[in-house]
Design an enzyme around this catalytic site. Structure first.
Site, PDB file in Angstrom:
ATOM      1  N   ARG A  78      11.014   4.004   3.619  1.00 50.19           N
ATOM      2  CA  ARG A  78      10.660   3.018   4.658  1.00 50.19           C
ATOM      3  C   ARG A  78      11.933   2.277   5.043  1.00 50.19           C
ATOM      4  NH1 ARG A  78       5.647  -1.079   4.674  1.00 50.19           N
ATOM      5  NH2 ARG A  78       4.681   0.905   5.224  1.00 50.19           N
ATOM      6  N   ARG A 112       0.803  -1.225   0.000  1.00 45.32           N
ATOM      7  CA  ARG A 112       0.000   0.000   0.000  1.00 45.32           C
ATOM      8  C   ARG A 112       0.835   1.274   0.000  1.00 45.32           C
ATOM      9  NH1 ARG A 112      -2.654  -3.819   1.658  1.00 45.32           N
ATOM     10  NH2 ARG A 112      -0.703  -4.291   2.650  1.00 45.32           N
ATOM     11  N   THR A 113       1.776   1.373   0.912  1.00 46.27           N
ATOM     12  CA  THR A 113       2.447   2.658   1.096  1.00 46.27           C
ATOM     13  C   THR A 113       3.246   3.014  -0.151  1.00 46.27           C
ATOM     14  OG1 THR A 113       2.585   2.101   3.426  1.00 46.27           O
ATOM     15  CG2 THR A 113       3.869   3.991   2.693  1.00 46.27           C
ATOM     16  N   LYS A 160      25.670  -3.320  -0.240  1.00 46.19           N
ATOM     17  CA  LYS A 160      27.155  -3.266  -0.277  1.00 46.19           C
ATOM     18  C   LYS A 160      27.690  -2.484   0.911  1.00 46.19           C
ATOM     19  CE  LYS A 160      26.562  -2.553  -5.174  1.00 46.19           C
ATOM     20  NZ  LYS A 160      26.693  -1.452  -6.137  1.00 46.19           N
ATOM     21  N   HIS A 189       4.516   5.744  11.736  1.00 47.61           N
ATOM     22  CA  HIS A 189       4.072   5.603  10.339  1.00 47.61           C
ATOM     23  C   HIS A 189       3.126   6.782  10.053  1.00 47.61           C
ATOM     24  CE1 HIS A 189       3.077   4.000   6.533  1.00 47.61           C
ATOM     25  NE2 HIS A 189       2.787   2.745   6.847  1.00 47.61           N
TER      26      HIS A 189
HETATM   27  N1   CP Z   1      -0.414  -0.095   5.820  1.00 46.99           N
HETATM   28  C1   CP Z   1       0.810  -0.319   5.296  1.00 46.99           C
HETATM   29  O1   CP Z   1       1.797   0.315   5.681  1.00 46.99           O
HETATM   30  O2   CP Z   1       0.823  -1.294   4.347  1.00 46.99           O
HETATM   31  P1   CP Z   1       2.128  -1.738   3.538  1.00 46.99           P
HETATM   32  O3   CP Z   1       3.079  -2.374   4.517  1.00 46.99           O
HETATM   33  O4   CP Z   1       1.623  -2.701   2.488  1.00 46.99           O
HETATM   34  O5   CP Z   1       2.726  -0.504   2.932  1.00 46.99           O
END
Ligand code: CP
Length: 305
Positions: free
Chosen positions: A101, A51-52, A80, A129
Site C-alpha cells: 500500500r 483490514r487490508t 531515509k 484498490h
Molecule cells: N477497506 C480498507 O482498505 O480498509 P483499511 O484501510 O483498514 O485497510
C-alpha cells in the site's frame, strides 16, 4: 510474472475462479492449512491500514505460511530516502509475494517492474484498490447470488474513493448493470473513470446529490467515507464530511433485500443504529476479505511457481 495492480488485470473468468476458490476455503478451511507452508508474504504498508494488512497477514498465516513487513513508511528505510524500486528489489530476496500500500498512485505498478516476486496493489493513493474490489465481488456474489441485472448506488466520496473506482471498473463488465453516482458536487466521480467504464460502455447511470431520491431503486448501496487524508484543506473536509449519513429512517425507503456495503473504516456516514439491520453487510464484507486474499495468494503463487 503475474501481479495484481489493477482489477482489470484479471479477466471475468479469473475472478470467477478466485471467488470459487474463496468459497471452497470458506466451506473447508482445513483443506488449505498447509497450502503455503514455507512461503512468506511481505506486507509493505507506506500508509495506514487495519483490514487490508491484517487480512493479508491472517490469510497467509491460515495458509500455513509466514509474514514479515512494516506498517508505516517511518519504520522503513523509505524514511531515509530509499526508493520503492530499491525496496522491492531487496524484499524480493526475503519473501515469495509482496502486498504493497502506498499513498502515491502508481507506486505498486513501479514496484511490480522491479520485483522478482508477485506484487499485489493493496491500495495506491486515490487510484485503485483491487483486493478490496475482490472482497466486494465476493460479498455481492454471496449476498445477491449474481453480478448481472444489478442497480448499484455508490455514495459519498467518489472523487478520492479508490475502492469506488476499482468497483465500477469491475462491475462495468457485467450485463444490465446500472449505476447511481451519489455525491456532493465537489466529490464527483473523476471523469476518466466515468468515461472509460460508464459512458464508453453505454451503461445507464444517474448522477445525484440525494441519497433519499434513489435509495428505493437500489440492489446494492456502497457507502464510502470522505477521505480526509486526500483533502488539501481541513475546512472543505469539515464542510463535506457529514453530507451523507445512512440512518434507520432512510433504510425504511429501501428494498427489503438491499445489500448495504462499505469498505470501512466508517466515520459518520452510516449510523451505528443501522448495524443491526439484516441488510447491513459491511462487517461480513470485511470478513470475506480474508478468504478472497487467501485465494489470491494461492493463485498468484501457483501462477508464478
Ligand atoms: N477497506 C480498507 O482498505 O480498509 P483499511 O484501510 O483498514 O485497510
Amino acid at each position: 510474472m503475474k501481479h495484481l495492480i489493477d482489477i482489470l488485470d484479471l479477466s471475468v473468468g479469473e475472478i470467477d475462479e478466485l471467488i470459487e476458490l474463496a468459497e471452497s476455503i470458506i466451506a473447508h478451511p482445513e483443506n488449505y492449512r498447509e497450502s503455503c507452508k514455507y512461503k512468506k508474504l511481505a506486507t509493505l504498508f507506506f500508509e495506514p491500514s487495519t483490514r487490508t494488512r491484517l487480512s493479508f497477514e491472517a490469510a497467509m498465516l491460515e495458509l500455513g505460511g509466514s509474514v514479515l513487513g512494516f506498517s508505516e513508511a517511518q519504520s522503513s528505510s523509505a524514511s531515509k530516502g530509499e526508493s520503492v524500486s530499491d525496496t522491492v528489489a531487496v524484499v524480493s530476496g526475503y519473501a515469495d509475494i509482496i502486498a504493497m500500500r502506498h499513498p502515491k498512485e502508481g507506486a505498486p505498478l513501479v514496484a511490480s517492474m522491479h520485483a522478482s516476486v508477485p506484487v499485489i496493489n493493496a491500495g495506491d493513493g486515490g487510484h485503485n484498490h483491487p483486493t478490496q474490489t475482490l472482497t466486494d465481488l465476493l460479498t455481492i456474489k454471496r449476498e445477491k447470488g449474481h453480478f448481472d441485472h444489478l442497480t448499484i448506488g455508490l455514495c459519498g466520496d467518489l472523487k478520492f474513493g479508490r475502492t469506488v473506482h476499482s468497483l465500477i471498473a469491475a462491475m462495468s463488465r457485467y450485463a444490465d448493470v446500472r449505476f447511481y453516482l451519489i455525491s456532493p458536487e465537489e466529490l464527483k466521480l473523476p471523469s476518466y473513470v466515468k468515461t472509460a467504464y460508464i459512458k464508453d460502455k453505454k451503461i445507464p447511470y444517474i448522477q445525484t446529490t440525494s441519497l433519499e431520491s434513489c435509495i428505493s431503486e437500489l440492489d446494492v448501496l456502497y457507502m464510502t467515507r470522505v477521505q480526509r487524508e486526500r483533502f488539501f484543506n481541513e475546512e472543505d473536509y469539515i464542510r463535506l464530511k457529514d453530507y451523507f449519513i445512512l440512518t434507520p429512517e432512510k433504510m425504511t425507503l429501501a428494498k427489503e433485500d438491499l445489500c448495504v456495503m462499505h469498505p470501512l473504516p466508517r466515520v459518520n456516514e452510516i449510523s451505528t443504529a443501522v448495524d443491526s439491520d439484516p441488510r447491513a453487510c459491511y462487517f461480513k464484507q470485511a470478513r470475506y476479505g480474508k478468504f478472497i486474499r487467501m485465494a489470491l495468494i494461492l493463485k498468484l503463487l501457483e501462477a508464478n511457481a
